[in-house]
Motif scaffolding. Sequence first.
Motif, PDB file in Angstrom:
ATOM      1  N   ARG A   1      -5.249   3.743  -4.955  1.00  0.00           N
ATOM      2  CA  ARG A   1      -4.258   2.957  -4.216  1.00  0.00           C
ATOM      3  C   ARG A   1      -4.613   1.477  -4.237  1.00  0.00           C
ATOM      4  O   ARG A   1      -3.776   0.619  -4.517  1.00  0.00           O
ATOM      5  CB  ARG A   1      -4.157   3.452  -2.780  1.00  0.00           C
ATOM      6  N   ASP A   2      -5.877   1.156  -3.966  1.00  0.00           N
ATOM      7  CA  ASP A   2      -6.284  -0.245  -3.914  1.00  0.00           C
ATOM      8  C   ASP A   2      -6.251  -0.908  -5.287  1.00  0.00           C
ATOM      9  O   ASP A   2      -5.976  -2.108  -5.400  1.00  0.00           O
ATOM     10  CB  ASP A   2      -7.664  -0.372  -3.274  1.00  0.00           C
TER      11      ASP A   2
ATOM     12  N   VAL B 175      -2.669  -1.827  -5.681  1.00  0.00           N
ATOM     13  CA  VAL B 175      -2.366  -2.972  -4.810  1.00  0.00           C
ATOM     14  C   VAL B 175      -2.895  -4.258  -5.433  1.00  0.00           C
ATOM     15  O   VAL B 175      -2.182  -5.259  -5.518  1.00  0.00           O
ATOM     16  CB  VAL B 175      -2.949  -2.773  -3.391  1.00  0.00           C
TER      17      VAL B 175
ATOM     18  N   ARG C  23       0.831  -1.208   0.000  1.00  0.00           N
ATOM     19  CA  ARG C  23       0.000   0.000   0.000  1.00  0.00           C
ATOM     20  C   ARG C  23       0.865   1.258   0.000  1.00  0.00           C
ATOM     21  O   ARG C  23       0.560   2.228  -0.679  1.00  0.00           O
ATOM     22  CB  ARG C  23      -0.926   0.017   1.214  1.00  0.00           C
TER      23      ARG C  23
ATOM     24  N   LEU D 124      -8.380   6.234  -2.251  1.00  0.00           N
ATOM     25  CA  LEU D 124      -8.417   4.822  -1.835  1.00  0.00           C
ATOM     26  C   LEU D 124      -8.605   3.891  -3.027  1.00  0.00           C
ATOM     27  O   LEU D 124      -7.989   2.822  -3.100  1.00  0.00           O
ATOM     28  CB  LEU D 124      -9.525   4.599  -0.798  1.00  0.00           C
ATOM     29  N   HIS D 125      -9.441   4.308  -3.971  1.00  0.00           N
ATOM     30  CA  HIS D 125      -9.671   3.501  -5.174  1.00  0.00           C
ATOM     31  C   HIS D 125      -8.379   3.370  -5.982  1.00  0.00           C
ATOM     32  O   HIS D 125      -8.021   2.277  -6.427  1.00  0.00           O
ATOM     33  CB  HIS D 125     -10.782   4.116  -6.021  1.00  0.00           C
TER      34      HIS D 125
END
Length: 87
Positions: A74-75, A78, A30, A71-72
């Motif tokens: 980054r995820d 990942v 992350r 968050l979208h």
Amino acid sequence: MVFEEKRITNGEPEEEEEEEEMVDPIESLRQKCAETEHCIHNWERLEQCETRVGSRSSTEEDCTEELFDFLHARDHCVAHKLFHSVK
């Protein structure tokens, strides 16, 4: 009179060993993803929104969209890296 200090160790070694800090691999991933250009851009947008909202005494604006965008991004990174390495 001299007292000798003794400890009951219950079968454990007498010297305390330093435990290595466990690092969760997903947290490392992350962090790496958060440093990508796309994530940095979204993080900057989130910080700008928080600054704007924090400077107002009264507002209905919140930074939910900016947070979700970060968050979208980054995820997504990942998931791509994680599942690419599993194949």
